[in-house]
Design a protein around this motif. Structure first.
Motif, PDB file in Angstrom:
ATOM      1  N   VAL A 189       0.849  -1.200   0.000  1.00  0.00           N
ATOM      2  CA  VAL A 189       0.000   0.000   0.000  1.00  0.00           C
ATOM      3  C   VAL A 189       0.879   1.243   0.000  1.00  0.00           C
ATOM      4  CG1 VAL A 189      -1.620   1.366   1.396  1.00  0.00           C
ATOM      5  CG2 VAL A 189      -2.042  -1.080   1.016  1.00  0.00           C
ATOM      6  N   ASN A 190       1.877   1.269   0.870  1.00  0.00           N
ATOM      7  CA  ASN A 190       2.768   2.428   0.949  1.00  0.00           C
ATOM      8  C   ASN A 190       3.531   2.640  -0.354  1.00  0.00           C
ATOM      9  OD1 ASN A 190       1.962   2.985   3.556  1.00  0.00           O
ATOM     10  ND2 ASN A 190       3.610   1.797   4.476  1.00  0.00           N
ATOM     11  N   ALA A 191       3.966   1.568  -0.990  1.00  0.00           N
ATOM     12  CA  ALA A 191       4.692   1.688  -2.253  1.00  0.00           C
ATOM     13  C   ALA A 191       3.782   2.263  -3.341  1.00  0.00           C
ATOM     14  CB  ALA A 191       5.250   0.333  -2.680  1.00  0.00           C
ATOM     15  N   LEU A 192       2.528   1.813  -3.388  1.00  0.00           N
ATOM     16  CA  LEU A 192       1.606   2.355  -4.385  1.00  0.00           C
ATOM     17  C   LEU A 192       1.325   3.823  -4.098  1.00  0.00           C
ATOM     18  CD1 LEU A 192      -0.105   1.969  -6.898  1.00  0.00           C
ATOM     19  CD2 LEU A 192      -1.947   1.078  -5.436  1.00  0.00           C
ATOM     20  N   LEU A 193       1.107   4.178  -2.835  1.00  0.00           N
ATOM     21  CA  LEU A 193       0.906   5.592  -2.490  1.00  0.00           C
ATOM     22  C   LEU A 193       2.100   6.433  -2.927  1.00  0.00           C
ATOM     23  CD1 LEU A 193      -0.662   5.305   1.074  1.00  0.00           C
ATOM     24  CD2 LEU A 193      -1.783   6.219  -0.973  1.00  0.00           C
ATOM     25  N   ASP A 194       3.301   5.905  -2.747  1.00  0.00           N
ATOM     26  CA  ASP A 194       4.508   6.639  -3.135  1.00  0.00           C
ATOM     27  C   ASP A 194       4.612   6.836  -4.646  1.00  0.00           C
ATOM     28  OD1 ASP A 194       5.297   6.888  -0.505  1.00  0.00           O
ATOM     29  OD2 ASP A 194       6.753   5.246  -0.587  1.00  0.00           O
ATOM     30  N   GLU A 195       3.928   6.006  -5.404  1.00  0.00           N
ATOM     31  CA  GLU A 195       3.989   6.082  -6.866  1.00  0.00           C
ATOM     32  C   GLU A 195       2.899   6.982  -7.444  1.00  0.00           C
ATOM     33  OE1 GLU A 195       6.121   5.408 -10.173  1.00  0.00           O
ATOM     34  OE2 GLU A 195       6.634   4.523  -8.248  1.00  0.00           O
ATOM     35  N   LEU A 196       1.879   7.310  -6.659  1.00  0.00           N
ATOM     36  CA  LEU A 196       0.751   8.092  -7.155  1.00  0.00           C
ATOM     37  C   LEU A 196       1.056   9.580  -7.171  1.00  0.00           C
ATOM     38  CD1 LEU A 196      -2.198   6.386  -5.239  1.00  0.00           C
ATOM     39  CD2 LEU A 196      -1.478   5.988  -7.612  1.00  0.00           C
ATOM     40  N   ASP A 197       0.495  10.267  -8.160  1.00  0.00           N
ATOM     41  CA  ASP A 197       0.569  11.722  -8.223  1.00  0.00           C
ATOM     42  C   ASP A 197      -0.610  12.353  -7.489  1.00  0.00           C
ATOM     43  OD1 ASP A 197       2.921  12.090 -10.061  1.00  0.00           O
ATOM     44  OD2 ASP A 197       1.640  10.814 -11.303  1.00  0.00           O
ATOM     45  N   VAL A 198      -1.787  11.740  -7.636  1.00  0.00           N
ATOM     46  CA  VAL A 198      -3.007  12.274  -7.024  1.00  0.00           C
ATOM     47  C   VAL A 198      -3.812  11.122  -6.456  1.00  0.00           C
ATOM     48  CG1 VAL A 198      -5.181  13.519  -7.466  1.00  0.00           C
ATOM     49  CG2 VAL A 198      -3.080  14.260  -8.592  1.00  0.00           C
ATOM     50  N   LEU A 199      -4.373  11.344  -5.258  1.00  0.00           N
ATOM     51  CA  LEU A 199      -5.256  10.381  -4.616  1.00  0.00           C
ATOM     52  C   LEU A 199      -6.574  11.065  -4.312  1.00  0.00           C
ATOM     53  CD1 LEU A 199      -5.477   7.496  -3.284  1.00  0.00           C
ATOM     54  CD2 LEU A 199      -4.960   8.663  -1.124  1.00  0.00           C
ATOM     55  N   VAL A 200      -7.671  10.480  -4.806  1.00  0.00           N
ATOM     56  CA  VAL A 200      -9.006  10.941  -4.439  1.00  0.00           C
ATOM     57  C   VAL A 200      -9.474   9.969  -3.371  1.00  0.00           C
ATOM     58  CG1 VAL A 200     -11.329  11.488  -5.237  1.00  0.00           C
ATOM     59  CG2 VAL A 200      -9.371  11.794  -6.787  1.00  0.00           C
ATOM     60  N   ASP A 201      -9.603  10.471  -2.135  1.00  0.00           N
ATOM     61  CA  ASP A 201      -9.861   9.564  -1.021  1.00  0.00           C
ATOM     62  C   ASP A 201     -11.198   9.825  -0.347  1.00  0.00           C
ATOM     63  OD1 ASP A 201      -9.415  11.829   0.622  1.00  0.00           O
ATOM     64  OD2 ASP A 201      -8.083  10.741   1.982  1.00  0.00           O
ATOM     65  N   GLY A 202     -11.644   8.829   0.397  1.00  0.00           N
ATOM     66  CA  GLY A 202     -12.865   8.927   1.177  1.00  0.00           C
ATOM     67  C   GLY A 202     -14.026   8.208   0.536  1.00  0.00           C
ATOM     68  N   ASP A 203     -14.895   7.685   1.395  1.00  0.00           N
ATOM     69  CA  ASP A 203     -16.072   6.973   0.904  1.00  0.00           C
ATOM     70  C   ASP A 203     -17.068   7.958   0.301  1.00  0.00           C
ATOM     71  OD1 ASP A 203     -16.442   8.031   3.512  1.00  0.00           O
ATOM     72  OD2 ASP A 203     -18.119   6.691   3.879  1.00  0.00           O
ATOM     73  N   TYR A 204     -17.844   7.446  -0.645  1.00  0.00           N
ATOM     74  CA  TYR A 204     -18.897   8.265  -1.239  1.00  0.00           C
ATOM     75  C   TYR A 204     -20.047   8.353  -0.238  1.00  0.00           C
ATOM     76  CZ  TYR A 204     -22.871   9.737  -3.956  1.00  0.00           C
ATOM     77  OH  TYR A 204     -23.976  10.417  -4.390  1.00  0.00           O
ATOM     78  N   ARG A 205     -20.544   9.566  -0.023  1.00  0.00           N
ATOM     79  CA  ARG A 205     -21.679   9.795   0.880  1.00  0.00           C
ATOM     80  C   ARG A 205     -22.777  10.505   0.109  1.00  0.00           C
ATOM     81  NH1 ARG A 205     -18.129  11.945   5.992  1.00  0.00           N
ATOM     82  NH2 ARG A 205     -16.914  10.023   6.234  1.00  0.00           N
ATOM     83  N   ALA A 206     -23.877   9.789  -0.107  1.00  0.00           N
ATOM     84  CA  ALA A 206     -24.972  10.337  -0.907  1.00  0.00           C
ATOM     85  C   ALA A 206     -25.502  11.650  -0.318  1.00  0.00           C
ATOM     86  CB  ALA A 206     -26.094   9.307  -1.023  1.00  0.00           C
ATOM     87  N   GLU A 207     -25.507  11.762   1.002  1.00  0.00           N
ATOM     88  CA  GLU A 207     -26.028  12.986   1.629  1.00  0.00           C
ATOM     89  C   GLU A 207     -25.101  14.192   1.420  1.00  0.00           C
ATOM     90  OE1 GLU A 207     -23.647  10.818   4.807  1.00  0.00           O
ATOM     91  OE2 GLU A 207     -25.041  10.241   3.223  1.00  0.00           O
ATOM     92  N   GLU A 208     -23.872  13.947   0.962  1.00  0.00           N
ATOM     93  CA  GLU A 208     -22.940  15.029   0.677  1.00  0.00           C
ATOM     94  C   GLU A 208     -22.654  15.157  -0.818  1.00  0.00           C
ATOM     95  OE1 GLU A 208     -19.616  15.713   3.331  1.00  0.00           O
ATOM     96  OE2 GLU A 208     -20.374  14.124   4.649  1.00  0.00           O
ATOM     97  N   ARG A 209     -23.510  14.552  -1.646  1.00  0.00           N
ATOM     98  CA  ARG A 209     -23.341  14.589  -3.099  1.00  0.00           C
ATOM     99  C   ARG A 209     -23.335  16.028  -3.592  1.00  0.00           C
ATOM    100  NH1 ARG A 209     -27.588  13.169  -7.724  1.00  0.00           N
ATOM    101  NH2 ARG A 209     -26.119  12.715  -9.387  1.00  0.00           N
ATOM    102  N   ASP A 210     -22.424  16.318  -4.519  1.00  0.00           N
ATOM    103  CA  ASP A 210     -22.320  17.656  -5.086  1.00  0.00           C
ATOM    104  C   ASP A 210     -21.736  17.528  -6.494  1.00  0.00           C
ATOM    105  OD1 ASP A 210     -21.695  20.275  -5.842  1.00  0.00           O
ATOM    106  OD2 ASP A 210     -21.009  20.831  -3.834  1.00  0.00           O
ATOM    107  N   LEU A 211     -22.553  17.767  -7.492  1.00  0.00           N
ATOM    108  CA  LEU A 211     -22.123  17.607  -8.882  1.00  0.00           C
ATOM    109  C   LEU A 211     -21.227  18.734  -9.368  1.00  0.00           C
ATOM    110  CD1 LEU A 211     -25.440  16.275 -10.473  1.00  0.00           C
ATOM    111  CD2 LEU A 211     -23.452  14.977  -9.696  1.00  0.00           C
ATOM    112  N   THR A 212     -21.012  19.756  -8.561  1.00  0.00           N
ATOM    113  CA  THR A 212     -20.145  20.860  -8.969  1.00  0.00           C
ATOM    114  C   THR A 212     -18.680  20.610  -8.611  1.00  0.00           C
ATOM    115  OG1 THR A 212     -20.357  22.136  -6.902  1.00  0.00           O
ATOM    116  CG2 THR A 212     -22.043  22.493  -8.611  1.00  0.00           C
ATOM    117  N   LEU A 213     -18.393  19.561  -7.878  1.00  0.00           N
ATOM    118  CA  LEU A 213     -17.034  19.276  -7.433  1.00  0.00           C
ATOM    119  C   LEU A 213     -16.195  18.690  -8.568  1.00  0.00           C
ATOM    120  CD1 LEU A 213     -17.905  17.587  -4.036  1.00  0.00           C
ATOM    121  CD2 LEU A 213     -17.102  19.939  -4.391  1.00  0.00           C
ATOM    122  N   HIS A 214     -14.913  19.006  -8.552  1.00  0.00           N
ATOM    123  CA  HIS A 214     -13.984  18.443  -9.534  1.00  0.00           C
ATOM    124  C   HIS A 214     -13.599  17.022  -9.133  1.00  0.00           C
ATOM    125  CE1 HIS A 214     -13.324  22.703 -10.597  1.00  0.00           C
ATOM    126  NE2 HIS A 214     -13.069  22.200 -11.796  1.00  0.00           N
TER     127      HIS A 214
END
Length: 173
Positions: free
Chosen positions: A120-145
């Protein structure tokens, strides 16, 4: 052919020219299997640990090579961090081709680091960008990048590593 080219990856599918899974034109690998089961998941077919198909790092790298318009590789899911050792040579291969590498995960960066898993740490070290966190329908926002709910973060891991401070892309959203 390198020995890592035959490394197998369990996938649900591949989008060969995505513009919604990160900046630029991307090859997106949807891994198969996710234990999180977020209500309202965008990719519910990727959740079961069974199904999908097996492919190899070499086959995916060949797809990267076949499209000169690509600017990056995105690892999505399912949950890519269920198979970090298999995805690591793919991320390295994308970087060797001058492409950036993004990954989506239902875990937070802090949860991934707390696993103290070398792969896991090796893959994290290789990534440029990480989009993290579970999807929460109550916080849905279609304007987010490049994310579906407000709790999710788009983390510039390259800048975070360089500065030692968590750095977000689109921090003003």
């Amino acid at each position: 052919m390198s020995s890592t080219d035959s490394t197998e990856i369990h996938i649900s599918g591949i989008a060969s020219d995505s513009i919604v899974d990160g900046e630029g034109i991307r090859l997106t690998v949807f891994t198969q299997g996710c234990p999180r089961r977020c209500p309202g998941c965008h990719n519910p077919d990727t959740q079961p640990l069974v199904g999908g198909r097996m492919t190899t790092v070499g086959a995916v790298l060949a797809q990267l090579d076949a499209n000169p318009l690509l600017t990056g590789l995105t690892l999505s899911g399912g949950e890519p961090f269920l198979q970090p050792a298999a995805l690591l040579p793919l991320a390295r291969g994308a970087h060797a081709r001058g492409l950036d590498v993004w990954s989506y995960t239902g875990y937070t960066l802090e949860e991934l680091r707390a696993q103290e898993n070398p792969a896991v740490n090796a893959l994290l070290d290789e990534l440029d960008v990480l989009v993290d966190g579970d999807y929460r329908a109550e916080e849905r926002d279609l304007t987010l990048h490049f994310r579906g709910s407000r709790n999710q973060r788009v983390i510039d891991l390259a800048a975070t590593r360089a500065t030692g401070t968590l750095t977000l892309l689109y921090a003003d959203e």
